[in-house]
Write a protein that holds these residues in place. Sequence first.
Motif, short mmCIF file in Angstrom:
data_model
loop_
_atom_site.label_atom_id
_atom_site.label_comp_id
_atom_site.label_asym_id
_atom_site.label_seq_id
_atom_site.Cartn_x
_atom_site.Cartn_y
_atom_site.Cartn_z
N ASP B 14 0.94 -1.18 -0.01
CA ASP B 14 -0.33 -0.13 -0.24
C ASP B 14 0.66 1.37 -0.08
N ILE B 31 -9.34 5.55 -11.01
CA ILE B 31 -9.38 3.99 -10.40
C ILE B 31 -10.93 3.50 -10.34
N LEU B 32 -11.51 4.62 -10.26
CA LEU B 32 -12.79 4.54 -9.37
C LEU B 32 -13.66 4.39 -10.91
N VAL B 35 -13.32 1.08 -12.65
CA VAL B 35 -14.19 0.59 -12.24
C VAL B 35 -15.82 0.58 -12.20
N SER B 66 -20.27 -1.58 -7.05
CA SER B 66 -19.04 -2.09 -7.05
C SER B 66 -17.82 -0.99 -6.49
N THR B 67 -17.95 0.56 -7.50
CA THR B 67 -17.13 1.41 -7.43
C THR B 67 -17.71 1.50 -5.68
N ILE B 70 -15.09 -0.32 -3.45
CA ILE B 70 -13.62 -0.21 -3.92
C ILE B 70 -13.41 0.89 -3.34
N ILE B 73 -12.60 0.60 0.57
CA ILE B 73 -11.74 -0.27 1.24
C ILE B 73 -10.28 0.88 1.15
N MET B 74 -10.72 0.97 0.21
CA MET B 74 -9.23 2.44 -0.10
C MET B 74 -10.03 3.32 0.87
#
Lengths: 144, 108
Positions: B14, B31-32, B35, B66-67, B70, B73-74
Amino acid sequence: MGGQIQYIVALISIALFTVAVISFGIGFASDNNAPISIADDPEMDILKTNVEGNISDFRGGSQSTYQSIVESSIDEGETTPSGGQFAITPVSAVPITKNILKIGYIKIFGTGSGFGVFITTFLSIIGFIIGMYIWKTWAGRNPG
Amino acid sequence: MSLYNLPNATEGADEILKETITAVPQIPSLILVFVFLVVFLGGVGRQKRRGRDVDYAMWSVVASLSTFLIALIMSIVEGIINLDVLIVVTVITIFSGVWLFLDKKTGV
């Protein structure tokens, strides 16, 4: 165009979905001690509280609405109940979507945007449609 | 002269991501978006190839969730995404839900 039941179910589903998403985000951050949490944004926290209050109002309103529907009567040969007006739709279902769309709009477009006429008009249409269906279901015909 | 400085990998994977984000702050948002578009366009395209009516609202909700996951988690590690990005992802997820539930295909 959908029916009245469809719209009421849609509005309440939107409220439950919103509460679920925000609560999951806050709970995820709390469980993992995340440094960034949705709860850090006061407006999202207020939105969650408001929507939960609206759902609670709906729960109470739906009981009295159902009671009035059960106790209503329609005379033979008529389409309009002559026993007096009865409640069809708990009105608390409408501001749920208004709150959600308003906060979401502010978060994406900001408060000073001239694009505000769009969201204002859209929210008015939602309220108007609900009002029309309340009339149509009560009277059994289109207004006017 | 090297083209770029290698990130310090001794602190964990990370840390590489965080140093990359320090150099290019737009990376998490991209990234988002990636996705979201992979799930949305993939789902829409696949459904269209199967010869069915495409349910854009449903795929929007699937891609948004889904986004959202993610993004959550980020948010566990500090310095990857900021609060504004997380709130916008949350709002887009809620708006996708509004679109789905008010869509006339989801009749009751």
